[in-house]
Design an enzyme around this catalytic site. Structure first.
Site, PDB file in Angstrom:
ATOM      1  N   ASN A 109       0.785  -1.239   0.000  1.00 14.44           N
ATOM      2  CA  ASN A 109       0.000   0.000   0.000  1.00 14.44           C
ATOM      3  C   ASN A 109       0.817   1.289   0.000  1.00 14.44           C
ATOM      4  O   ASN A 109       0.286   2.361   0.266  1.00 14.44           O
ATOM      5  CB  ASN A 109      -0.975  -0.023   1.185  1.00 14.44           C
ATOM      6  CG  ASN A 109      -2.127  -0.963   0.912  1.00 14.44           C
ATOM      7  OD1 ASN A 109      -2.460  -1.224  -0.248  1.00 14.44           O
ATOM      8  ND2 ASN A 109      -2.732  -1.505   1.959  1.00 14.44           N
ATOM      9  N   ASN A 132      -5.482  -5.116   2.976  1.00 15.21           N
ATOM     10  CA  ASN A 132      -6.282  -4.249   3.836  1.00 15.21           C
ATOM     11  C   ASN A 132      -7.348  -3.424   3.116  1.00 15.21           C
ATOM     12  O   ASN A 132      -7.523  -2.230   3.413  1.00 15.21           O
ATOM     13  CB  ASN A 132      -5.346  -3.366   4.673  1.00 15.21           C
ATOM     14  CG  ASN A 132      -4.728  -4.192   5.787  1.00 15.21           C
ATOM     15  OD1 ASN A 132      -5.406  -5.055   6.382  1.00 15.21           O
ATOM     16  ND2 ASN A 132      -3.453  -3.975   6.080  1.00 15.21           N
ATOM     17  N   THR A 241       4.587  -8.317   8.451  1.00 14.82           N
ATOM     18  CA  THR A 241       3.524  -7.466   7.897  1.00 14.82           C
ATOM     19  C   THR A 241       2.622  -8.325   7.015  1.00 14.82           C
ATOM     20  O   THR A 241       3.000  -9.422   6.593  1.00 14.82           O
ATOM     21  CB  THR A 241       4.093  -6.342   7.009  1.00 14.82           C
ATOM     22  OG1 THR A 241       4.728  -6.948   5.878  1.00 14.82           O
ATOM     23  CG2 THR A 241       5.067  -5.461   7.747  1.00 14.82           C
ATOM     24  N   THR A 242       1.470  -7.774   6.719  1.00 15.70           N
ATOM     25  CA  THR A 242       0.554  -8.462   5.802  1.00 15.70           C
ATOM     26  C   THR A 242       1.273  -8.752   4.483  1.00 15.70           C
ATOM     27  O   THR A 242       1.119  -9.827   3.911  1.00 15.70           O
ATOM     28  CB  THR A 242      -0.662  -7.561   5.521  1.00 15.70           C
ATOM     29  OG1 THR A 242      -1.279  -7.247   6.768  1.00 15.70           O
ATOM     30  CG2 THR A 242      -1.661  -8.252   4.637  1.00 15.70           C
ATOM     31  N   GLY A 243       2.060  -7.784   4.029  1.00 15.47           N
ATOM     32  CA  GLY A 243       2.756  -7.961   2.750  1.00 15.47           C
ATOM     33  C   GLY A 243       3.680  -9.172   2.784  1.00 15.47           C
ATOM     34  O   GLY A 243       3.693  -9.987   1.853  1.00 15.47           O
ATOM     35  N   TRP A 263       7.387  -0.115  -0.225  1.00 15.59           N
ATOM     36  CA  TRP A 263       8.397   0.959  -0.157  1.00 15.59           C
ATOM     37  C   TRP A 263       8.285   1.626   1.219  1.00 15.59           C
ATOM     38  O   TRP A 263       7.649   2.672   1.374  1.00 15.59           O
ATOM     39  CB  TRP A 263       8.167   1.975  -1.293  1.00 15.59           C
ATOM     40  CG  TRP A 263       9.303   2.943  -1.419  1.00 15.59           C
ATOM     41  CD1 TRP A 263       9.340   4.236  -0.979  1.00 15.59           C
ATOM     42  CD2 TRP A 263      10.580   2.700  -2.028  1.00 15.59           C
ATOM     43  NE1 TRP A 263      10.546   4.811  -1.270  1.00 15.59           N
ATOM     44  CE2 TRP A 263      11.322   3.881  -1.911  1.00 15.59           C
ATOM     45  CE3 TRP A 263      11.166   1.585  -2.640  1.00 15.59           C
ATOM     46  CZ2 TRP A 263      12.630   3.997  -2.401  1.00 15.59           C
ATOM     47  CZ3 TRP A 263      12.452   1.700  -3.135  1.00 15.59           C
ATOM     48  CH2 TRP A 263      13.173   2.895  -3.017  1.00 15.59           C
ATOM     49  N   TYR A 276       2.917   7.188   3.111  1.00 14.10           N
ATOM     50  CA  TYR A 276       2.906   5.831   3.686  1.00 14.10           C
ATOM     51  C   TYR A 276       1.910   4.955   2.930  1.00 14.10           C
ATOM     52  O   TYR A 276       2.215   3.829   2.529  1.00 14.10           O
ATOM     53  CB  TYR A 276       2.561   5.916   5.174  1.00 14.10           C
ATOM     54  CG  TYR A 276       2.280   4.580   5.815  1.00 14.10           C
ATOM     55  CD1 TYR A 276       3.176   3.522   5.685  1.00 14.10           C
ATOM     56  CD2 TYR A 276       1.116   4.377   6.554  1.00 14.10           C
ATOM     57  CE1 TYR A 276       2.915   2.283   6.268  1.00 14.10           C
ATOM     58  CE2 TYR A 276       0.858   3.146   7.139  1.00 14.10           C
ATOM     59  CZ  TYR A 276       1.753   2.111   6.991  1.00 14.10           C
ATOM     60  OH  TYR A 276       1.494   0.895   7.565  1.00 14.10           O
ATOM     61  N   HIS A 277       0.701   5.463   2.731  1.00 14.48           N
ATOM     62  CA  HIS A 277      -0.312   4.765   1.941  1.00 14.48           C
ATOM     63  C   HIS A 277      -0.641   5.597   0.709  1.00 14.48           C
ATOM     64  O   HIS A 277      -0.691   6.819   0.800  1.00 14.48           O
ATOM     65  CB  HIS A 277      -1.624   4.619   2.729  1.00 14.48           C
ATOM     66  CG  HIS A 277      -1.565   3.570   3.784  1.00 14.48           C
ATOM     67  ND1 HIS A 277      -2.406   3.568   4.880  1.00 14.48           N
ATOM     68  CD2 HIS A 277      -0.800   2.458   3.906  1.00 14.48           C
ATOM     69  CE1 HIS A 277      -2.143   2.516   5.628  1.00 14.48           C
ATOM     70  NE2 HIS A 277      -1.174   1.829   5.073  1.00 14.48           N
ATOM     71  N   HIS A 293       5.908  -3.663  13.467  1.00 15.11           N
ATOM     72  CA  HIS A 293       6.609  -4.270  12.337  1.00 15.11           C
ATOM     73  C   HIS A 293       8.060  -3.810  12.218  1.00 15.11           C
ATOM     74  O   HIS A 293       8.463  -2.828  12.825  1.00 15.11           O
ATOM     75  CB  HIS A 293       5.897  -3.913  11.027  1.00 15.11           C
ATOM     76  CG  HIS A 293       4.492  -4.405  10.977  1.00 15.11           C
ATOM     77  ND1 HIS A 293       4.161  -5.707  11.228  1.00 15.11           N
ATOM     78  CD2 HIS A 293       3.336  -3.775  10.699  1.00 15.11           C
ATOM     79  CE1 HIS A 293       2.866  -5.868  11.108  1.00 15.11           C
ATOM     80  NE2 HIS A 293       2.332  -4.701  10.801  1.00 15.11           N
TER      81      HIS A 293
HETATM   82  N1  CTP Z   1       3.995  -1.602   2.705  1.00 17.96           N
HETATM   83  C1  CTP Z   1       5.262  -1.151   2.372  1.00 17.96           C
HETATM   84  N2  CTP Z   1       5.549   0.180   2.437  1.00 17.96           N
HETATM   85  C2  CTP Z   1       4.624   1.068   2.826  1.00 17.96           C
HETATM   86  C3  CTP Z   1       3.329   0.620   3.185  1.00 17.96           C
HETATM   87  C4  CTP Z   1       3.047  -0.721   3.115  1.00 17.96           C
HETATM   88  O1  CTP Z   1       6.132  -1.951   2.030  1.00 17.96           O
HETATM   89  N3  CTP Z   1       4.924   2.364   2.835  1.00 17.96           N
HETATM   90  C5  CTP Z   1       3.665  -3.031   2.566  1.00 17.96           C
HETATM   91  C6  CTP Z   1       3.786  -3.813   3.890  1.00 17.96           C
HETATM   92  O2  CTP Z   1       4.262  -5.107   3.601  1.00 17.96           O
HETATM   93  C7  CTP Z   1       2.347  -3.865   4.371  1.00 17.96           C
HETATM   94  C8  CTP Z   1       1.570  -3.932   3.068  1.00 17.96           C
HETATM   95  O3  CTP Z   1       2.310  -3.137   2.147  1.00 17.96           O
HETATM   96  O4  CTP Z   1       2.049  -4.976   5.163  1.00 17.96           O
HETATM   97  C9  CTP Z   1       0.155  -3.424   3.200  1.00 17.96           C
HETATM   98  O5  CTP Z   1       0.173  -2.128   3.738  1.00 17.96           O
HETATM   99  P1  CTP Z   1      -0.697  -1.704   4.999  1.00 17.96           P
HETATM  100  O6  CTP Z   1      -2.106  -1.964   4.733  1.00 17.96           O
HETATM  101  O7  CTP Z   1      -0.271  -0.362   5.413  1.00 17.96           O
HETATM  102  O8  CTP Z   1      -0.184  -2.717   6.075  1.00 17.96           O
HETATM  103  P2  CTP Z   1      -0.147  -2.425   7.650  1.00 17.96           P
HETATM  104  O9  CTP Z   1      -1.014  -1.267   8.021  1.00 17.96           O
HETATM  105  O10 CTP Z   1       1.252  -2.417   8.061  1.00 17.96           O
HETATM  106  O11 CTP Z   1      -0.892  -3.627   8.130  1.00 17.96           O
HETATM  107  P3  CTP Z   1      -0.276  -4.904   8.714  1.00 17.96           P
HETATM  108  O12 CTP Z   1      -0.069  -4.571  10.152  1.00 17.96           O
HETATM  109  O13 CTP Z   1      -1.337  -5.891   8.479  1.00 17.96           O
HETATM  110  O14 CTP Z   1       0.955  -5.259   7.959  1.00 17.96           O
END
Ligand code: CTP
Length: 319
Positions: A109, A132, A241-243, A263, A276-277, A293
């Site tokens: 994300n 998510n 992490t979910t990823g 990233w 971040y998202h 994480h």
């Molecule tokens: N991710 C990433 N870099 C970011 C945001 C997300 O690499 N800036 C990757 C992570 O592997 C993350 C996945 O994308 O698990 C999904 O993002 P997100 O929904 O933000 O995951 P989290 O909120 O971290 O949820 P979780 O605790 O389930 O991992």
């Protein structure tokens, strides 16, 4: 029991430097990619020693029944009751039974996806995994639309759908779920306390509206098994992490795995700010000890695997 096998199959970078002093600039450089089929097969085989994604992707009906009480994986002192609706939605057979794909995309994300133009490329994969319940329609050009499996941490109901406080938010969630159109909704319902009600709300919506989707609730052993696998490869991950969970599961079904939207850095390779998202204004302290994480460590590992041809990390534009 976690094995301490030292014969690492996850490629470690041979820089001669210690891992934690690897300069960030180097980490941001993602070189060309060539698939290493031998390594991919070895990783799949090694992961299978810890978990079988076909089974662990969901608890099945025979394993639990309504009224059972289980302990959360992360909060062992807290329990969850298996409701009738949850029982009703447990699959009878694995939604991934006998599935095999040549190319899969896992879409993280990160805001790195914005202006990437990667939508078409992502959608061209045989199987697309998203995380998510991230929105797609408004960002289709950059992230695509195809969704074969999407995860939903219970906290997403609060974060992205205002705890369904009124009809508008319920409609929004319903709309997102309807878009799955037969795809898999993967809900980690048994991991951490606090999500019981939210999972129940979503389950009730699915039943009430007879939504056309498959539900999956990951097995109780999945998380420890995933950690165990990475630990034997000397990657100590507090809470994957979910990823990373999705990558680990996908090795069972996919010959080639392409990652997008991974990233965990506040800037891109040119020094521009990265959200971040891609879809909200949340901020994240990637290196804070307070977060559950260790995303930069995960990224470093994934990048090393990219270098060895085990998976493909896409971070630039797709045109
Ligand atoms: N991710 C990433 N870099 C970011 C945001 C997300 O690499 N800036 C990757 C992570 O592997 C993350 C996945 O994308 O698990 C999904 O993002 P997100 O929904 O933000 O995951 P989290 O909120 O971290 O949820 P979780 O605790 O389930 O991992």
């Amino acid at each position: 029991q976690i094995s301490t096998n030292t014969s690492s199959t996850v490629p470690q970078e041979r820089t001669g430097r210690k891992e934690n002093v690897q300069p960030q600039a180097k980490l941001l450089d993602i070189p060309e990619w060539k698939h290493n089929t031998t390594l991919t097969a070895r990783i799949r085989k090694d992961i299978l020693k810890f978990l079988d994604a076909e089974k662990d992707i969901s608890v099945l009906k025979g394993k639990l029944k309504a009224g059972d009480i289980i302990h959360y994986i992360f909060d062992r002192d807290r329990t969850l009751n298996i409701s009738h609706t949850l029982y009703e939605l447990l699959p009878r057979t694995s939604p991934m039974k006998n599935k095999h794909f040549r190319q899969c995309a896992i879409v993280g994300n990160s805001g790195i996806l914005l202006k990437s133009g990667c939508g078409q490329e992502i959608d061209a994969h045989q199987f697309v995994i998203r995380c998510n319940l991230a929105p797609v329609e408004e960002y289709a050009q950059d992230v695509g639309l195809k969704t074969d499996l999407v995860t939903m941490n219970p906290s997403v109901v609060q974060r992205a759908f205002e705890d369904l406080k009124n009809e508008t938010w319920k409609e929004k969630l319903l709309h997102r779920l309807k878009m799955l159109d037969g795809g898999i909704l993967w809900i980690p319902a048994f991991m951490a306390k606090g999500g019981e009600e939210r999972v129940e709300w979503v389950n009730n919506l699915i039943v009430k509206h007879k939504l056309h989707l498959q539900t999956a609730y990951p097995s109780l052993r999945l998380l420890h098994a995933v950690r165990g696998y990475w630990l034997t490869n000397k990657v100590l991950i507090k809470r994957p992490t979910t990823g990373l969970l999705m990558y680990t599961l996908a090795t069972r079904f996919c010959d080639e795995i392409h990652l997008y939207g991974f990233w965990p850095f506040p800037k891109d390779q040119k020094g521009n700010a990265v959200k971040y998202h891609y879809y909200d204004s949340l901020t994240y302290e990637y290196n804070s000890r307070a977060t559950p994480h260790t995303m930069p460590l995960e990224f470093k590992t994934l990048r090393n695997m990219h270098l060895q041809g085990a998976l493909k990390l896409n971070v630039g534009a797709c045109r």
